[in-house]
Every structure is written in C-alpha cells, then in structure tokens.
Design an enzyme around this catalytic site. Structure first.
Site, PDB file in Angstrom:
ATOM      1  N   ASP A 474      49.837 -23.981  -0.683  1.00  0.00           N
ATOM      2  CA  ASP A 474      50.472 -24.317   0.556  1.00  0.00           C
ATOM      3  C   ASP A 474      50.956 -25.474   1.083  1.00  0.00           C
ATOM      4  OD1 ASP A 474      49.096 -21.685   1.093  1.00  0.00           O
ATOM      5  OD2 ASP A 474      47.408 -22.421   1.542  1.00  0.00           O
ATOM      6  N   THR A 476      50.993 -26.832   4.789  1.00  0.00           N
ATOM      7  CA  THR A 476      50.560 -27.419   5.892  1.00  0.00           C
ATOM      8  C   THR A 476      48.951 -27.977   5.596  1.00  0.00           C
ATOM      9  OG1 THR A 476      51.850 -26.188   7.674  1.00  0.00           O
ATOM     10  CG2 THR A 476      49.749 -27.461   8.290  1.00  0.00           C
ATOM     11  N   ASP A 860      43.788 -20.972   2.517  1.00  0.00           N
ATOM     12  CA  ASP A 860      42.922 -21.343   3.597  1.00  0.00           C
ATOM     13  C   ASP A 860      42.601 -20.142   4.493  1.00  0.00           C
ATOM     14  OD1 ASP A 860      45.254 -20.919   5.182  1.00  0.00           O
ATOM     15  OD2 ASP A 860      45.324 -23.240   5.336  1.00  0.00           O
TER      16      ASP A 860
END
Length: 1163
Positions: A474, A476, A860
């Site tokens: 990912d 962020t 996440d």
C-alpha cells in the site's frame, strides 16, 4: 428487570413535558417534525416488547444503501405499527397523526425516486434530500424508539442486544493445545521416531536375557524425545495465539465512541453499542465507525473514507438519510447518526464472519493453501533421509545375519539382536533433532522480529518472507508517513519545490532571501488567521513540535509557519477579530469567519484593520481562488495587476504540483474599505454550486500557491533499494490517482528512470512506458474475459503474464485487484517460457525470477482480508489496520512501516541460513554415525555407539545447537543476493563439501579408535568387555566422548556456510551461542562421568588420558575445516579452468566447421 423499573420506563419517552422549539423544516417537514416530537413524548406501552422492524430489515437497508431501501423499511415499519390499532377519526391520537404524516412522506419519497435523479444543487434535489432527512428522523424516533436529541434509555441496552444482536463477532476459536499437539505429531520424522521407539521397547523387553532393569530405557528415551518436541512446538504455537489476543485486547480497550443516552453524552467501547444508539463522530478523534448507521440532520459537512470496504480513496460526502458503513472513517467534518445494524448484521461484521468461517477455504480464483517453501524442502529432505536410513538398516540386518548365521554359526535367537541393531542404525540415520531445531529457530527469530515491529502470527511466515520475490505494498501510511506536509510554495514569483524528504519547507523559506520579509509575515498571518480553532499544534518543553490535531491540510500549513520561525498562536491572539483571549478578545465579534463548504470550496476570515476597514484572508481550491484574483504579490512584495501571462504561470505551477501528486491550495487576501458589508452578495461571481458568491471574496490579491502531500517516510527509499539489491520486486497498489501514485513511487525508488520514455525528462504518469502503470479499471479489463454466462468474468493467466513483468504501480485499485494480483503472480509459470524471459531481458532489461513467485502483500482494510490470505505472506497494519485484516494476516506491522517489511525479509533469510547451518551440522553427525554403526554391524554385529548416546547427540545436543546457530544475528549481506528458488535444494555444493569432509575425518578417528584403540591404549576391546563381563567399556565410552567433542568443535565451523577461513569471526558478539556451547560441553562431562547404565558409559567415566584424547580429536575439526576450504577453492578454480577451456574449444570447432562448409568453399 423489576416491575417498578418497567413502569418507570412506560413514562413518556423523553420526559413528561413537551417543550416548544422551532423546526428546521417547513411545510410537510414541519408537520412531521412536530408529530415526531409529540410522538416521542407519548407513553411507551411496552418498552421491552418487539419493534416494528427486525434486525434483518435493518441489515437489508445497510446492504442496499439506497433511498428506495429506506422507503421500504419505513413502509413496512409504519404498517407494522398500525396493526391492532383502533382510532377515532374525529380525534386522532399523536401516534395516529404520526402514522398519517409518515405515509405522506413515503408517497413523496416514491415520487422523488420516480422522477430523479435530479440535477446537483437543484430545488428538486434539495427537496428530496429534505425528505430523506425526515425519513431518517422517523426511522430513529418511531421505528427504533430512540431520539436524535436524547438517544435511548440505558436500561434498554440488554433488551436491544437480545433483539438486534450485540456489536461483536464471536471471537475466533483458538486452537486447543491438544489440537496443536496433534498437528505437531504429523511430522514425518516424528512418526518414524514413534514407530522406532515402540519397536525398540517391544523387542528389548521380550528378548532381553535375565531381569529387565534398564532394557526399556532406549525405546522410552526415543518416545520421550518425541514428547519433548511435540510439547515445545505446541507450546510455542499456543503462546503465539495468546500474544495476539493480548495485542488485540489492548488496542480494543482504547477504542471508545461517544454516544447519547438519556440526554447525556457518554463514552463506551464498540462492543457496548446497540441499535438505536445516537453516535457522534468527527474527523479528529472519533473517526472510525463501529456499526452501520444512518446519518441524521441537519446537513453537515461530513465526508467518509470508505476505502477499507470499497477501495475508493476519494472521500464520499454524506447527506442525512445516507447509510454510513461500519469499518469506514470520517475524513472530514462531523455528524450525528443512529445505529441500525451491529455485529454480524453489519456489512463489516458479515465479512469478518466469513473470514472466520474457515481459515483454509479456497478463494474465488481457485487458489489453494500450501506449505511454505521451507517445509516443502524439509519434508523432501526428511523423506530422503528416511529412505536412506531404511536402506542402511536393511544392509545392517542382512550383513549381520550373513556373518552371524553363515560365518559364526550363531543360534536363531540372535536374529532379534540383529533386528535391534538395524533399528539402531535407523535411529542414527534419522535426524531426531530436526523438527525441534526448526521450531526453535523459527520461534527465536519471531521473538526477535517482534522487537523490530513485526508480530509473527504463524511461525513459518518468518522463513517464507526470506523467499519473497515480490512485495505488493500500500501507499498511505506504509510508504508515506500518513501525515500531510507542505512540500512546495509559489509566492513572490518564486517557485520552491522540495525533493529531499529530510528538508522542511518552512526551514527552506526561512533561509531564502529572495522572498521579502513582508511577504513571509503576510504568509504567516494569512495561514495563522485563516485556519480553524480546532486545528492546533502541540509542542514539547523545548519548543519542538510534538504532535497536532485537526484538519490535516491546516496542520501542514501551520507546521510550515512554525518552521518559518513564526508563532501562529501569538498571531491569532494579537489579531483583533480573531483573538478570543485577553483585552483583544472583546473585538472578536468585529471579525467574521466564512467557513469552508463543498459548495464554496474555500474558507475566509475577515479581521478589522487599525486604519479602518477589513482585511480578508482566503484559502481554498486554486481554480476558485485564482479566478477571483485581479492582482498578485510580485517578487518585490508589492501587489501588481494580474495579466494573462501571470494567470498562465499560476495555472502552470498548479498543474506541476498536481502532476507531482500534491494537493494544490491557493492563498489570497484583500483589503476592504471601512463600512464594507461582509454579507453582501456579488452580482457577477458565482460559487461552485451556482449560488452568488460573497462580494468580500472577490477582487482578491493572489499571495501564492501551496503544494501539500503525504510525504515518504525517510527510511523508505533506502529500504526499497535494499529490496532491489536482494532481488525482490516492489509493486505499489493504491486507491490514489495515477499522478499521486507515480510521484510517490518515483521518489520511493519503485519507479526508476528507465521506466519512463526516453524522449522526456518529466516523471509523470503520462510519460511511463506501457503497462508500468495501470488503473484498477484497465487492469480488470486486461486480465478478465467475459464468459458470456450471465456476465460472469474469468481470469486469464496468459493475459496477466503479459502485464505483470512490467507492472510497478496499480492506481485507483480496489481490494479485489489486490486479490487478483496476488493470485496471478503466485500461479504464474512465465519463468518456464525461456524464450519470453530472454526477450524481456534483452528488450526491457527485465529479469524474471527462475521459479514461481513468492508474494508478500500488505493490507489494512476489511476487504483486503482475502488478498492477505491468498498471498504467501500477508502483512496487516498494526496501527491503521482493521481487526479483520489483522486476523487474516501472517505478520502484523506494529509501526505500519515499509522498512519493517525489509527487516522481516532479512530475518527470513537469516532463518533459512540458520536451518542450513543446522542441517550442515546435523547431517555430518548422521553420515559419520551411520557408517560407524554399519561398520560395527559388519565387525561385531553391534554398534560401538549406543542408541541412547546417539539420541543425546541427535536430539538434545542438536536442539541446543539449533538454538545456538539460530541466534546468529542477521547481517545486511543477506540482502545482497537473490531469493532462494522454491525448487533449489537446501543443501548446497559447499555444504556437501563441508559435511563429507568432516564426516570423513570423524569416521577415520572413530575407526582408528575402534580397531587400533585397544592396542595403542592397552585397554580391553569394547565388544569383549560387554559380552564377557556384561559391563559398559572404557573403549566404547572413549569413542562416544571423542565423537561428541568432534561435533562440539564442528559446531563452531558450522556458523559459516561459504567456507570462511576465520570461523571465530563475530563469535564474541553472540553470547547465546557461546553460552550454549559451554552448557553442552558441561552436560557431556556429566554424562560421561556419571551417566553409567542410563547412557551406556563406563562406571566412573574416563580418566585424564581419555579426556585429553577426546578433546584433541575435537580440536582437530578446526584445521580440517581449513583443509576443506583450500581443497574446495582449488577444485572450483580447476573446474572453472576446465570450463573456460571447453568453451574455447567449442568456439574453435564452430569456426572450423563454418570455414569448411560448402558455401565457404564456393566463395
């Protein structure tokens, strides 16, 4: 509940007195609002009875999330409420009036659905939104018997839980200790040991001459060893489960929400929330949504981040009546909502329940769970050893029978002795310590990884990460700091764009002399004044920044002001019309805040000037602000007219920021004359929603543009460079737009210069080569085929294989794209297509790993769970990750940092190397011991090394050795070589050289002691002593002791796998290794001197001469290693010389053949 309590609850819902209040609605809305308030103050006939809607009805609403679904539940609920009611038409009750008004609203909403959708900001849309707002109120007050103002009665909580369910999912059932023991005992080596132990006990106790006082010891010791391995393995796995539970519990206890109950706001944990609760959320500190809700009015500026469920990174604006999903987060604004679905009835709860149904179910793409590469290789080695040991045991049995029966004429009863001997040979061949060694190595490494921010849930994930060939990460919070930061500024015709993440923009501006001081002060004033009070910075005692709270964009701007050397709090406090403290606070009403809204796309704050009039500071979307500017601040700090060329320059700069993935904000101000009406509307300028703009926010002076981004973590570029050096590809999968993704990927090092076209220097998305960047939509179109059966799509591996070697960034992606990527990479056999691999290497410089890919995937969100389970190693975020993602993962990153993934890769490779070191040590023992036992069977039909002695060497001593070798800390050199192939043997040529060399030395020593020892040392031959006197011999005790000491010194050699000459290098830094070596040596002394019958050693042990001989034999292992190193190096050079010679000879033959061809002769 007592009768008095129930009677008390039957009082009017929100007090007996109905207070008048003005309604925010008009017309039908006002009538309904009044009906609702009247209805709320009517007595509850049965507070603990059923409701007019069920948990299933509410769950359907949260699933469909449409206004049509809201209409259906209202229609059903109101109809259910009417059942059994008889009313006087002449004098309708408040309840009847409520039902009548609700029916009118339902009819109106049906018309809205039939005639819609309406144009944005149109009167029809506003009316439809108002109707949805009223519908949400009816759902709350009438159907759920709650109140937007006062919430529910706390005494109803248990009743609501019984009817609508609890806001929790049944905890994932832990594996019992017995189940873990059963799984541990499935190991092939342990199964062989169990069979061997049982057979040994049966044979020894049935054929033993005389009383059996200790004949059962060897078989029992083997079984006891199995018990130890099983208990240790199961205990470690069991403890890991509870470690994860403790982490989860600690995170959960701090996760509280604000709800309204009985008119008071209170803080409760997620599990305590029930249907009907009124939940207050804001984007600052109460952002996560614990259950499915309906947003209540009035209209707010709430925006939701639904990326954890939908993968959509863009914040979604919500209106009253909209469904807010559990597992999402408020990214902007605040709001009040009513809970409609909890636990397994909520959207996130259903996903979590599916994840917990089965840990090993196949995913929709047909992927199957399989053992880690390490255990596949270890199983193969164990089976090969088992076959080899069985052959050696059979040879020992046949040879003993031939010599015993045919040559020496032994009686038939001795066959059982020969059978016991063959069992001993098999015991020698089987590496009893291997299962325990692997478990200890993995457990030790996982505990070390925990200290480096990696919580390992599954032990084999340690090693699997060492074999990883691709990391899909990912953006962020993993690559970036998840902290908005100002990285660019254009003011006074000076464009500042920072590329070094370690340099702060404020510090750079402070030191820059080309920007006038007055402009810097004006910039600090504008940002400090035109930001919300809720946005604050926190400082340590020494003045350094400690943290921040509030809008992330404003935090970034205030941080820049702080770094420039200004105190934003002082600027606020000493500005009339902005300060609310001290004497200046009396002038607060002289200023005016014009708040941000999506319709205006800007925020302003007007403050009075000492000379009269106002100065208005504005910030907002650059296209809005710049369109209202007719002047700009020039390089000398003075305002000049905005020409067409200046407008183009501002547009060019804003486009540059956007292409670098930054959020661009415009900053402007204007001085307004004394007496100016701040509420006056412009006749010409319109807001984004088409309404008239404020006159005060026109004719502005452009101060500049600010570029804000979520910056890279400083350690990420170094970590990614390590990945590439280690042969690990890194691919970024993000929901962000292409330009932002490319900017981050380039600065992180995922994208390199060669990924861009050669005809451009601008590193933006449009300039990338084909398939290096793809959006999720394009990716799905490319790798899925329409099957024609109900629109179902089928994954096409061939199409995927054309894309993935080039793919580095997947933007605007969904969690399903992650699952597709993990599946496609894992199943790809492109490496077998040598022609395509050669073409990729020649044309694009892409080297395909020569085996199946081993995939590490980060995630996440709730919807990331399937991809995390499908990947070989799933990494969940410990801070930002949802509980479901953590449950599905193999490793949890406690700091959400990409650099920790690289740490995991280094530890994984270290685990692999540690097990290789142990195998080198263990198999050397096995080779020497098997040959010794075979020679004993040929010579005297008895092994000079007893089974219990070999068990000490093979199990307990080797277990300690495995822990010692596993304690070797990882070094960066491990990341300077490519990953190990799935199909490569764990035993390399170099390891074979070391094992065979030391085994040869040990066999020579044992043979000399076995055959010449009695003569040289003037002692009785061991087999004569045991057969004639029935005592354990000095001779065989000496052989056993010498054999063990050779293993102890060889353990030092085995710290290295590549033939390093200094075998003691770094040993002083590993106290555990040294300590285990000393403990093992001490135990050997105790066994030899005091072991007697239990360990088949001479009573009283060895004398000093025996100890000197034994230790000298052990020390001899050190120079033997140097001889092996030299011999191997010479052999490799000789092989290299022969290979070069063969290549030259083949080349010469080719030239000669070409010269003698018919074509050459004709020419």
């Amino acid at each position: 509940m007592s009768e008095s309590e129930i009677t008390d609850m039957e009082q009017p819902r929100n007090g007996s007195k109905l207070e008048s209040r003005s309604s925010r609605f008009i017309g039908l809305g006002e009538a309904i609002d009044t009906s609702i308030r009247t209805y709320e103050h009517t007595p509850v006939l049965n507070p603990l009875g059923t409701y007019s809607v069920t948990a299933a009805d509410l769950s359907k609403l949260s699933n469909e999330r449409t206004r049509q679904a809201l209409i259906e539940i209202l229609k059903k609920g109101i109809a259910s409420s009417k059942e059994g009611m008889s009313e006087d038409p002449e004098d309708p009750s408040a309840v009847s009036k409520m039902h009548s008004d609700a029916d009118q609203l339902i009819d109106q909403m049906k018309l809205d659905e039939e005639n819609g959708p309406f144009s944005e900001h149109s009167p029809e849309e506003r009316e439809a939104d108002k109707n949805a707002d009223m519908a949400a109120n009816i759902l709350t007050s009438v159907l759920l018997r709650s109140s937007p103002e006062t919430g529910i009665d706390p005494r109803e909580v248990l009743h609501r839980k019984a009817l609508f369910g609890a806001n929790s999912i049944e905890a994932k059932k832990l594996d019992s200790f017995l189940k873990l023991c059963w799984e541990a005992v499935q190991d092939f080596v342990l199964i062989m040991l169990i069979v061997m132990g049982i057979v040994t006990i049966v044979v020894e106790t049935t054929v033993h001459d005389g009383p059996c006082s200790s004949c059962w010891i060897e078989g029992t010791a083997i079984l006891f060893a199995v018990v130890i391995v099983v208990l240790v393995t199961a205990s470690i796995d069991y403890a890991k489960q509870f470690a994860f539970i403790r982490l989860t519990k600690s995170l959960h206890e701090t996760n509280t929400k604000a709800v309204v109950r009985n008119g008071k706001q209170c803080s409760i944990t997620d599990d305590e929330i029930v249907v009907g609760d009124i939940l207050s959320v804001n984007s600052h500190n109460l952002a996560s949504i614990p259950a499915d809700c309906i947003l209540l009015g009035p209209v707010s500026d709430l925006k939701m981040d639904e990326s954890t469920l939908t993968g959509e990174s863009k914040a979604i604006a919500k209106k009253p009546g909209d469904v807010i999903l559990s597992g999402t987060n408020a990214s902007e604004g605040s709001g009040k909502m009513v809970v409609i679905a909890v636990g397994v009835n909520s959207v996130a709860g259903k996903i979590k329940a599916r994840v917990y149904e089965s840990d090993d179910h196949d995913d929709d793409l047909g992927g199957e769970d399989e053992n880690s590469p390490l255990f596949v290789k270890l199983d193969k080695i164990a089976k090969q050893i088992g076959i080899g040991g069985s052959i050696a045991a059979l040879i020992a049995l046949i040879s003993s029978c031939i010599i015993g029966f045919a040559v020496e004429g032994e009686p038939a009863e001795t066959f059982l002795e020969y059978f016991v001997l063959s069992i001993t040979v098999l015991a020698v061949a089987v590496p009893e310590g291997l299962p325990l060694a692997v478990t200890l190595a993995l457990a030790f490494s996982s505990n070390k990884m925990m200290k480096e921010q990696n919580l390992v849930k599954h032990l084999d994930a340690c090693e699997t990460m060492g074999c990883a060939t691709t990391i899909c990460t990912d953006k962020t919070g993993t690559l970036t700091a998840n902290k908005m930061t100002a990285r660019a500024l254009y003011t006074s015709e000076e464009n500042i764009v920072l590329s070094d993440p370690n340099v702060k923009l404020g510090d750079h501006i402070k030191a820059l002399h080309t920007i006038p001081k007055d402009v810097k002060q004006l910039l600090a004033n504008l940002i400090s004044i035109d930001t919300m009070n809720e946005t604050v910075l926190y400082f340590k005692g020494d003045g350094s920044l400690e943290g921040a709270q509030g809008n992330p964009t404003e935090v970034a701007l205030l941080t820049m002001v702080h770094d420039m050397g200004f105190n934003y709090e002082e600027i606020r406090d000493y500005t009339k019309g902005r300060s609310s403290v001290g004497a200046i606070g009396e002038f607060l009403d002289k200023g005016k805040l014009i708040g941000f809204s999506s319709a205006r796309k800007m925020m302003s704050w007007a403050v009075p000037l000492e000379s009269g009039g106002y100065r208005i500071y504005c910030k907002g979307a650059q296209e809005v602000i710049l369109s209202r500017c007719n002047q700009f601040v020039a390089h000398d700090g003075n305002a000049k007219e905005m020409s067409e060329g200046t407008q183009e320059q501002f547009a060019k700069i804003s486009q540059q920021y956007a292409r670098r993935g930054m959020r661009c904000l415009a900053l402007a101000y204007a001085d307004l004359p004394d007496g100016f009406d701040l509420d006056k509307l412009s006749q010409t300028v319109k807001n984004a929603d088409g309404k008239a703009a404020l006159e005060a926010e026109t004719n502005l002076i452009a101060l500049g543009l600010a570029g804000i981004e979520d910056p890279l973590r400083p350690e990420v570029p170094v970590a990614i460079e390590k990945c590439y050096l280690a042969g690990i590809d890194v691919r970024m999968v993000t929901g962000d737009n292409a330009n932002t993704a490319v900017s981050i990927a380039y600065h992180a090092g995922i994208l390199r210069d060669f990924h861009f076209r050669d005809d451009t220097d601008e590193k933006v998305a449009d300039n990338l080569k084909e398939n290096v960047l793809m959006t999720g939509q394009d990716f799905r179109k490319a790798v899925y085929d329409e099957t024609g059966e109900g629109g179902k799509k089928e994954f096409n591996q061939a199409h995927f294989d054309k894309i993935w070697p080039h793919l580095r960034v997947l933007a605007r992606s969904s969690p399903d794209d992650k699952l597709t990527l993990a599946h496609g990479l894992n199943q790809s056999t492109l490496f077998a297509d040598t022609e395509t691999c050669a073409k990729l290497l020649k044309e694009d410089g892409i080297k395909i790993f020569p085996d199946r890919q081993v995939i590490a995937m980060t995630g996440d969100g709730t919807n990331d769970a399937p991809a995390l389970k499908r990947a070989d190693i799933g990494f969940a975020m410990g801070v930002a990750g949802t509980q479901i993602a953590k449950d599905a993962a193999d490793i949890i990153l406690l700091d959400d940092n990409f650099a920790s993934i690289v740490t995991a890769a280094k530890w994984g490779r270290n685990v692999y190397a540690s097990i290789q070191k142990f195998l080198q040590f263990q198999l050397t023992v096995n080779i020497a011991a098997v040959i010794t036992a075979l020679v004993g069977s040929f010579y005297v039909q008895k092994s000079p090394l007893a089974a219990i002695q070999l068990l000490w060497v093979n199990l307990l001593m080797d277990a300690l050795a495995s822990l010692a070798l596993a304690s070797e800390p990882p070094v960066d050199a491990l990341l300077e070589k490519p990953p190990v192939n799935r199909s490569d043997s764990m035993i390399t040529k170099r390891m074979w050289a070391n094992m065979l060399g030391h085994a040869t030395y040990q066999i020579i020593v044992v043979m000399v002691l076995l055959f010449e020892g009695p003569t040289i040392l003037n002692i009785i031959d061991g087999h004569i002593m045991e057969r004639q006197f029935g005592e354990n011999s000095y001779h065989y005790t000496l052989i056993f002791n010498a054999f063990v000491w050779m293993q102890l010194f060889n353990e030092v050699n085995c710290r290295n796998l590549k033939g390093e000459f200094n075998v003691f290098s770094g040993i002083q830094n590993n106290g555990l290794f040294c300590g285990i070596l000393v403990v093992t040596a001490a135990l050997q002394v105790l066994i030899v001197q005091f072991g007697r019958e239990a360990f088949s050693v001479k009573t009283g042990g060895l004398d000093s001469r025996g100890w000197i001989i034994s230790i000298c034999c052990g020390v001899g292992s050190l120079p033997v290693q140097q001889i092996i190193n030299v011999t191997y190096a010479v052999g490799m050079k000789f092989n290299g010389f022969r290979l070069d010679k063969r290549v030259k000879r083949d080349a010469a033959l080719t030239v000669r053949r070409n010269d003698s061809s018919p074509k050459s002769k004709r020419e």
